[in-house]
Design an enzyme around this catalytic site. Structure first.
Site, PDB file in Angstrom:
ATOM      1  N   ASP A  94      70.622  86.139  22.099  1.00  0.00           N
ATOM      2  CA  ASP A  94      70.809  84.911  22.674  1.00  0.00           C
ATOM      3  C   ASP A  94      71.596  84.284  24.186  1.00  0.00           C
ATOM      4  O   ASP A  94      71.955  82.978  24.856  1.00  0.00           O
ATOM      5  CB  ASP A  94      72.782  83.918  21.459  1.00  0.00           C
ATOM      6  CG  ASP A  94      74.131  85.557  22.052  1.00  0.00           C
ATOM      7  OD1 ASP A  94      73.301  86.129  22.460  1.00  0.00           O
ATOM      8  OD2 ASP A  94      74.738  85.014  20.903  1.00  0.00           O
ATOM      9  N   HIS A  95      72.406  85.142  24.784  1.00  0.00           N
ATOM     10  CA  HIS A  95      72.640  85.314  25.829  1.00  0.00           C
ATOM     11  C   HIS A  95      71.445  84.984  27.935  1.00  0.00           C
ATOM     12  O   HIS A  95      72.365  84.810  28.140  1.00  0.00           O
ATOM     13  CB  HIS A  95      73.839  86.099  26.778  1.00  0.00           C
ATOM     14  CG  HIS A  95      75.338  86.022  25.781  1.00  0.00           C
ATOM     15  ND1 HIS A  95      75.135  86.305  24.726  1.00  0.00           N
ATOM     16  CD2 HIS A  95      76.316  86.119  26.963  1.00  0.00           C
ATOM     17  CE1 HIS A  95      76.968  85.984  24.221  1.00  0.00           C
ATOM     18  NE2 HIS A  95      77.222  85.851  25.865  1.00  0.00           N
ATOM     19  N   ASP A 159      81.542  91.189  21.670  1.00  0.00           N
ATOM     20  CA  ASP A 159      81.642  89.559  22.182  1.00  0.00           C
ATOM     21  C   ASP A 159      82.646  89.234  21.525  1.00  0.00           C
ATOM     22  O   ASP A 159      83.325  89.659  20.315  1.00  0.00           O
ATOM     23  CB  ASP A 159      80.235  88.340  21.742  1.00  0.00           C
ATOM     24  CG  ASP A 159      80.749  87.402  22.281  1.00  0.00           C
ATOM     25  OD1 ASP A 159      79.885  86.876  23.214  1.00  0.00           O
ATOM     26  OD2 ASP A 159      81.010  86.548  21.952  1.00  0.00           O
ATOM     27  N   ARG A 441      86.125  77.917  26.387  1.00  0.00           N
ATOM     28  CA  ARG A 441      86.764  78.697  27.715  1.00  0.00           C
ATOM     29  C   ARG A 441      86.529  77.462  28.986  1.00  0.00           C
ATOM     30  O   ARG A 441      85.459  76.863  29.073  1.00  0.00           O
ATOM     31  CB  ARG A 441      86.010  79.752  27.722  1.00  0.00           C
ATOM     32  CG  ARG A 441      86.612  80.849  27.234  1.00  0.00           C
ATOM     33  CD  ARG A 441      86.289  82.052  27.841  1.00  0.00           C
ATOM     34  NE  ARG A 441      87.082  83.552  26.877  1.00  0.00           N
ATOM     35  CZ  ARG A 441      86.246  84.170  26.130  1.00  0.00           C
ATOM     36  NH1 ARG A 441      85.086  84.940  27.014  1.00  0.00           N
ATOM     37  NH2 ARG A 441      86.970  85.332  25.594  1.00  0.00           N
ATOM     38  N   SER A 636      86.543  87.147  28.393  1.00  0.00           N
ATOM     39  CA  SER A 636      85.038  87.746  27.520  1.00  0.00           C
ATOM     40  C   SER A 636      85.270  89.004  27.247  1.00  0.00           C
ATOM     41  O   SER A 636      86.284  90.040  27.512  1.00  0.00           O
ATOM     42  CB  SER A 636      83.727  88.034  28.566  1.00  0.00           C
ATOM     43  OG  SER A 636      82.662  88.673  28.402  1.00  0.00           O
ATOM     44  N   ARG A 638      82.963  91.677  27.730  1.00  0.00           N
ATOM     45  CA  ARG A 638      82.589  92.371  28.772  1.00  0.00           C
ATOM     46  C   ARG A 638      82.823  93.939  29.526  1.00  0.00           C
ATOM     47  O   ARG A 638      83.445  93.378  30.112  1.00  0.00           O
ATOM     48  CB  ARG A 638      81.605  91.670  29.839  1.00  0.00           C
ATOM     49  CG  ARG A 638      82.715  90.774  31.074  1.00  0.00           C
ATOM     50  CD  ARG A 638      82.065  89.614  31.675  1.00  0.00           C
ATOM     51  NE  ARG A 638      82.294  88.845  30.667  1.00  0.00           N
ATOM     52  CZ  ARG A 638      81.193  87.126  31.866  1.00  0.00           C
ATOM     53  NH1 ARG A 638      81.528  87.328  32.718  1.00  0.00           N
ATOM     54  NH2 ARG A 638      81.142  86.029  30.865  1.00  0.00           N
TER      55      ARG A 638
END
Length: 750
Positions: A94-95, A159, A441, A636, A638
């Site tokens: 999806d990213h 995520d 965000r 995030s 990440r």
């Protein structure tokens, strides 16, 4: 557990057994959060339990990974040498889909550009037993809500918005890839025992007020770090006035207040959603065990916030931070006073936070009124469906047609502009402008890489109304629009079905089942690839104190994971550690000169980009540290924001405070995240100083470390630094990383 996994079952019996053991030990009423968290303890009889203090060893039910973080997670899993994942796991593409011209074209382009990465994830999933959701299937959190979340589940996802699943009564927690590897490897997962903040809801939602306004209000109360180390547990009579997908919206954006996760108690709205998404059997089972899926009467929260939904007004938060809360009725005047642009250039609805059938229906209800009076959007307007199922259903039921007619462009079923995947053409970089979104965000430059874009977050229906009016000065509750016939009219509050009257249209089949035996599957990573790179183990601690470290950067103010490891065009390097390390801290503001991506090289005295300076230090064999401010690493999940400094020679990150996920990610990669015992000591360290961390041979849980600051004039001073390491996390540091420690333990056991 899911119709995609016919041999995996919901195990409420084990949950019930564990809760019973813990209840006898604690001898007090339990919150819902405690029931589900403690119900997944590895050893409920012996686990030390103290909210906010002890570390819990947990056994989550499943793992979910989005494609940008799945690359590094699967590369780490490959390094572990294990043949197959130990729990049900999925990958969601999806990213990596950039919004340009519209859904179909953008998806085709993404498949071409990202073919190497998609092939890697597909084959790695097949080899190691991981389900694979192909590009175009939708956003990870919508897919989880539709297929995998259920009351009482414990799910971890790579995520930060994984808490979306709390809308179905699950404990769903965002983590870094290394945490996901632990769970996929069958190792107990560690989490500091969370505190529980109760949000009591009374009254009922009505009119223009939406579920999004609940979390926008809570964000204004708690701020971006007020939920750190806590689960937000919603309860009270007002809960039943919120749809299941509305509860998911509220839980989703709990990430913006730093919460570990958020959750709602099981109720009829969840049961209705489970039935509509083909899981009536899970709902029936949840009914049998409902006493474990709601809080006990008389349970105690660490903090309680009360919100009367009947009095709650539509909110809009921003710009540049999601906790700057305003009522929609005030934002126009506030914007004029602050000098923020009031003309809205683009309105964007969708994202993992607000892309449900109900969201699209309420937005379409607003758009339909405008069309009836001959109006279209004055601002550009985009729509992002949350999943292929949502896209197909809103096409069938006419919502997509209405949104197109009012001027909207339907984008791909993907994250798109919400994470910076937006090839924006209507402005130049540096041009001051305003956008309104239904995203979660709004950090500086997050959506379009333009630091002058003032982004505001609100509900989809408010975004639609403001896009029609074209200005922040419009309040749909009180203000009038002028129709094409010159007559004034007022928009009525939108109303829409929370679920389709017919069944959901599943659309195209986008799921790839893992084979029963994937051992023969090849997973290729080319040594010359610019997108993927096999990982090399990080070096072990040498047993010595960290002496005379240089300071790479002393960060001024907010430093999110977007500042540390930017997304947008950098997403294409998420599987290649060395390449993506070229974005290390390029968004952070250097306190020495007030600039981004400009730091002094202490060895040459020349100013240059942060990554180049870090590489120079590494080449010269010099260790370095980063000094940060409050809530360092918010945003995030990440883990690249931890992998990159480790890869480029960093050893210590010292801040006033950390965001939960980032602090854990740093520990996992063998770095030392430390906090000032006295936050005022932040002012004692200057970018030209050298730092030594001493006492590492006696590194122990709860024992502060000493930091010696050496100033250029030869003077020294000593400060104390705190940490949150437990014994196993200290072993990660000593081994060089959590993955290294896992391999050591595997070798010992074999």
């Amino acid at each position: 557990m899911s119709h995609f996994e016919p041999n995996e079952y919901v195990n409420y019996e084990k949950l019930e057994k564990n809760i019973s053991i813990v209840r006898k030990r604690l001898d007090r009423p339990l919150t819902l959060s405690e029931k589900i968290v403690y119900g997944h303890l590895d050893d409920p009889a012996k686990q030390e339990i103290e909210r906010g203090k002890t570390y819990l060893r947990l056994r989550p039910d499943r793992v979910a990974m989005q494609d940008a973080t799945a690359q590094m997670a699967m590369l780490q899993f490959i390094s572990s040498g294990l043949p197959k994942v130990a729990v049900p796991s999925t990958i969601h593409c999806d990213h990596l889909i950039e919004a340009q011209s519209g859904g179909e074209k953008d998806l085709k382009r993404a498949k071409d550009i990202n073919q190497e990465v998609y092939n890697f994830l597909s084959t790695a999933g097949a080899k190691y037993g991981v389900g694979f959701w192909k590009p175009g299937s939708g956003i990870i959190h919508q897919i989880i809500l539709e297929n995998y979340s259920y009351p009482g589940v414990m799910l971890i996802g790579t995520d930060s918005h994984t808490p979306n699943g709390g809308g179905l009564g699950g404990i769903c927690i965002g983590v870094g890839g290394a945490d996901a590897v632990d769970v996929m490897a069958g190792i107990p997962w560690e989490l500091k025992c969370p505190k529980v903040i109760g949000v009591k809801l009374t009254g009922r939602l009505s009119g223009w007020t939406s579920p999004k306004d609940v979390i926008l209000k809570v964000a204004g109360i708690l701020t971006v770090k007020g939920g750190t180390g806590a689960i937000i547990e919603y309860h009270g009579p007002g809960v039943d006035s919120i749809s299941c997908t509305g509860m998911a919206t509220i839980c989703n954006m709990g990430a913006e207040i730093g919460a570990t996760t958020s959750i709602f108690p099981y109720n009829e709205r969840m049961k209705k959603y489970l039935g509509k998404t083909g899981r009536a059997d899970i709902a029936a089972l949840a009914d049998e065990f409902k006493q474990h899926l709601v809080p006990d009467s008389g349970c105690q929260y660490d903090q309680v916030i009360e919100i009367n939904l009947s009095e709650l007004k539509p909110h809009i938060n921003g710009p540049f931070t999601p906790d700057l809360a305003h009522s929609v009725s005030d934002i126009g005047a506030v914007a004029e006073k602050e000098g923020w642009p009031v003309d809205i250039r683009v309105g964007l609805i969708g994202s993992c936070t607000n892309s449900s059938y109900e969201d699209m229906g309420r937005s379409a209800a607003v758009a339909k009124q405008a069309l009836a009076h001959g109006l279209k959007c004055k601002s550009m307007f985009t729509i992002t469906p949350g999943s292929e199922q949502i896209r197909a259903t809103i096409e069938r039921d006419g919502y997509a047609k209405i949104l197109r007619e009012v001027g909207g462009i339907v984008l791909a079923n993907a994250c798109g502009p919400c994470i910076g995947q937006w090839d924006r053409k209507d402005i130049k970089k540096g041009e001051k402008n305003t956008i309104v979104t239904s995203y979660n965000r709004n950090f500086t430059g997050r959506n379009d890489a333009n630091p002058e874009t003032h982004a505001f977050v609100t509900s989809p229906e408010i975004v639609t109304a403001l896009s029609i009016a074209g200005t922040l000065k419009f309040n749909p509750e009180t203000d009038y629009l002028t129709g094409a016939d010159g007559k004034k009219f007022k928009l009525e509050a939108p109303d829409a079905d929370e679920l389709p009257k017919l069944e959901f249209d599943p659309g195209q089949d986008t799921y790839q089942y893992p084979p029963k035996d994937g051992s023969g599957q090849r997973v290729d990573v080319s040594p010359t690839s610019q997108r993927l790179q096999l990982l090399e183990p990080f070096d072990k601690w040498d047993g010595k104190d960290l002496e005379d470290m240089l300071i790479l950067i002393k960060v001024k103010g907010k430093c999110t994971t977007d500042h540390i490891s930017a997304a947008g065009p950098w997403l294409k390097f998420r599987g290649h550690l060395d390449n993506i390390s070229n974005n290390l801290l390029i968004g952070a503001i250097n306190i020495e000169n007030g600039k981004a991506n400009s730091v002094r090289n202490a060895l040459t005295q020349e100013f240059g980009p942060v990554p180049d300076t870090a590489r120079y230090y590494k080449k010269m064999g010099v260790k370095w540290a980063v000094i940060g401010d409050e809530n360092y690493g918010e945003g995030s999940s990440r883990e690249h924001a931890a992998l990159e400094p480790r890869h480029l020679g960093g050893r210590v990150i010292i801040t006033k405070s950390f965001a939960r996920i980032h602090e854990t990610n740093l520990k996992k990669q063998g770095l030392l995240p430390l906090t000032f015992a006295d936050p005022a000591d932040y002012n004692k360290i200057h970018p030209v100083d050298k730092l030594s961390i001493v006492g590492l041979k006696d590194f122990a849980p709860g024992k502060p470390l000493k930091c010696i600051i050496k100033h250029p004039n030869g003077s020294q001073e000593t400060i104390m630094l705190n940490h949150t390491f437990n014994e196993s996390q200290i072993e990660w540091f000593q081994a060089g990383s959590a993955l290294n420690r896992m391999k050591e333990l595997q070798q010992k056991s074999s």
